[in-house]
Design an enzyme around this catalytic site. Structure first.
Site, PDB file in Angstrom:
ATOM      1  N   TYR A 123       0.856  -1.193   0.000  1.00 15.77           N
ATOM      2  CA  TYR A 123       0.000   0.000   0.000  1.00 15.77           C
ATOM      3  C   TYR A 123       0.882   1.231   0.000  1.00 15.77           C
ATOM      4  O   TYR A 123       2.075   1.151   0.321  1.00 15.77           O
ATOM      5  CB  TYR A 123      -0.959  -0.001   1.203  1.00 15.77           C
ATOM      6  N   CYS A 124       0.270   2.371  -0.373  1.00 16.29           N
ATOM      7  CA  CYS A 124       1.033   3.615  -0.387  1.00 16.29           C
ATOM      8  C   CYS A 124       0.177   4.741   0.170  1.00 16.29           C
ATOM      9  O   CYS A 124      -0.415   4.590   1.228  1.00 16.29           O
ATOM     10  CB  CYS A 124       1.571   3.911  -1.779  1.00 16.29           C
ATOM     11  N   ARG A 125       0.110   5.855  -0.554  1.00 18.02           N
ATOM     12  CA  ARG A 125      -0.542   7.030   0.041  1.00 18.02           C
ATOM     13  C   ARG A 125      -2.055   7.025  -0.106  1.00 18.02           C
ATOM     14  O   ARG A 125      -2.744   7.734   0.608  1.00 18.02           O
ATOM     15  CB  ARG A 125       0.022   8.302  -0.587  1.00 18.02           C
ATOM     16  N   GLY A 126      -2.532   6.281  -1.052  1.00 15.53           N
ATOM     17  CA  GLY A 126      -3.972   6.243  -1.259  1.00 15.53           C
ATOM     18  C   GLY A 126      -4.304   5.952  -2.703  1.00 15.53           C
ATOM     19  O   GLY A 126      -3.424   5.613  -3.499  1.00 15.53           O
TER      20      GLY A 126
END
Lengths: 235, 235
Positions: free
Chosen positions: B178-181
DNA sequence: TTAATATTCAACTATACGATTGAATACTTT
DNA sequence: AAAGTATTCAATCGTATAGTTGAATATTAA
């Protein structure tokens, strides 16, 4: 190589459309009004103190940002929020402003210190007291806004009609008046009139968007809620 | 007579300050970055592709709208969100945009159709699977963002370090990145690299703001979450 | 103290936006 | 068809904003 900077750019450009739409005081006022229910251009212009042409232009900007929708009915164009999430978003903005902007906090604090605003009624428990018949709740907004959604059991009595219907209000129980929300002065003025005439009246600060945000039920349409009908019930 | 139109005007003027602050694409990008955690001007400028002077000016605008706060530590000025409600508000804007702006919906649909994005992992149940040791969750954001808050049990492996640490990742279980969104491409690129090397990798779309909005728990600081430590554990 | 670095400020230009005005359009009523 | 009304459009002007550039400030390192 690193994935399209244009994608990110395009997304933020789109989001900025919404930002631009809410970057103008008159447009915020229009949105606030539309959170109360659908209205015609003319009515919105009058309520917000804008010329019709100017109002129409602002509504167009809101429309291009897809925050509102227009529908032509005969001679009139009726604008409404495009979606309930717009109302929620606007409420989020309001809450953010109240919490972060010292200037708003100050204005609200002064507003709340006025005699009519003291000891406001809370949302919590209001419904129960209405159902038990312990209080009379007045919706002092214009009837169109009442019809678009109101607190169940509340009676519609627009501020401008208040003085001519005073005799029909109960003197033996508390009267609670509400309007569009914390920034709206309709309920304040209603309380002022009512207290001057000796009624036991208090304000509820929240408006329908706050009520809805709490997950509380709403009633729409005219129902039995108009002052005449309500008084008949009370007989 | 009717109560001060200046009051209402002042309120909407103040709210418009926030509107103006978020009416510019680069400022939205800066806010989005700051929702991940505090950063210096220099870092923000680099990440958002702005000159430092320009970035500094945009941050100043955000600061005047009281959305962010600045703190000088030695030579560097660190900016952070003024309050968690700012993050919530930004998320509200994002959700509104996704829901109302056809242009964003289209961009996101195309993004989600890319092979790395198919069959994304949902937030629901992820925590349980982490706790059971069924999956490895990678946080591919820069370490500063990981430290500011991450999914409990997730391992920090910034995208730029991914290739040099591939040998330490498990081949016998699913990897979730996952990352920032939803608008961030870091996880997508991570999945691309991982799949090319034969790992069973999928993306989780949500970022920390979404995770927090669900009321799910967060972990801060370095903890045991760095890839080296994590691998040692798995040893 | 001097040099180096991070950040901000000041000045500038191009562009965008807000409100006003008067005309144009669309619909209804007579 | 003609008149009247609600709304929108087009043109205008003054103001505000975005981004650039180069200089100024503040802190650290030598």
């Amino acid at each position: 190589m690193s994935a399209s900077p244009t994608f990110k750019k395009a997304i933020y450009e789109q989001l900025a459309r919404i930002g631009k739409a809410i970057a103008s005081p008159p447009r915020l006022e229009l949105l606030d009004l539309l959170c109360q229910g659908p209205r015609t251009v003319e009515h919105l212009a009058k309520e917000a103190g804008l010329t019709v042409a100017n109002c129409s232009q602002h509504l167009r900007v809101l429309h291009r940002a897809r925050l509102v929708e227009a529908e032509k009915n005969g001679l009139y164009v009726t604008y409404r929020l495009a979606d309930l999430v717009v109302c929620e978003f606007f409420r989020g903005l309001r809450v953010l402003g109240e919490q972060r902007l010292a200037e708003i906090e100050l204005l609200l604090r002064q507003f709340r210190e006025e005699p009519e605003m003291l000891e406001p009624v809370q949302m919590k428990g209001l419904l129960r007291r209405i159902r038990r018949g312990e209080i009379t709740v007045l919706d002092v907004r214009p009837t169109e806004e009442y019809d678009a959604g109101h607190i169940p059991g509340a009676v519609s009595l627009p501020l401008k009609d208040l003085k001519s219907h005073l005799s029909r209000l109960p003197r033996d129980q508390e009267i609670v008046a509400y309007c569009r929300g914390p920034f709206c002065v309709l309920a304040k003025e209603a309380i002022q009139v009512l207290r001057a005439k000796g009624f036991d009246a208090r304000r509820m600060e929240c408006g329908i968007p706050d009520w809805r945000a709490e997950g509380l039920p709403l009633e729409t349409g005219t129902g039995q809620g108009y002052i005449r009908a309500a008084i008949r019930r009370r007989g």
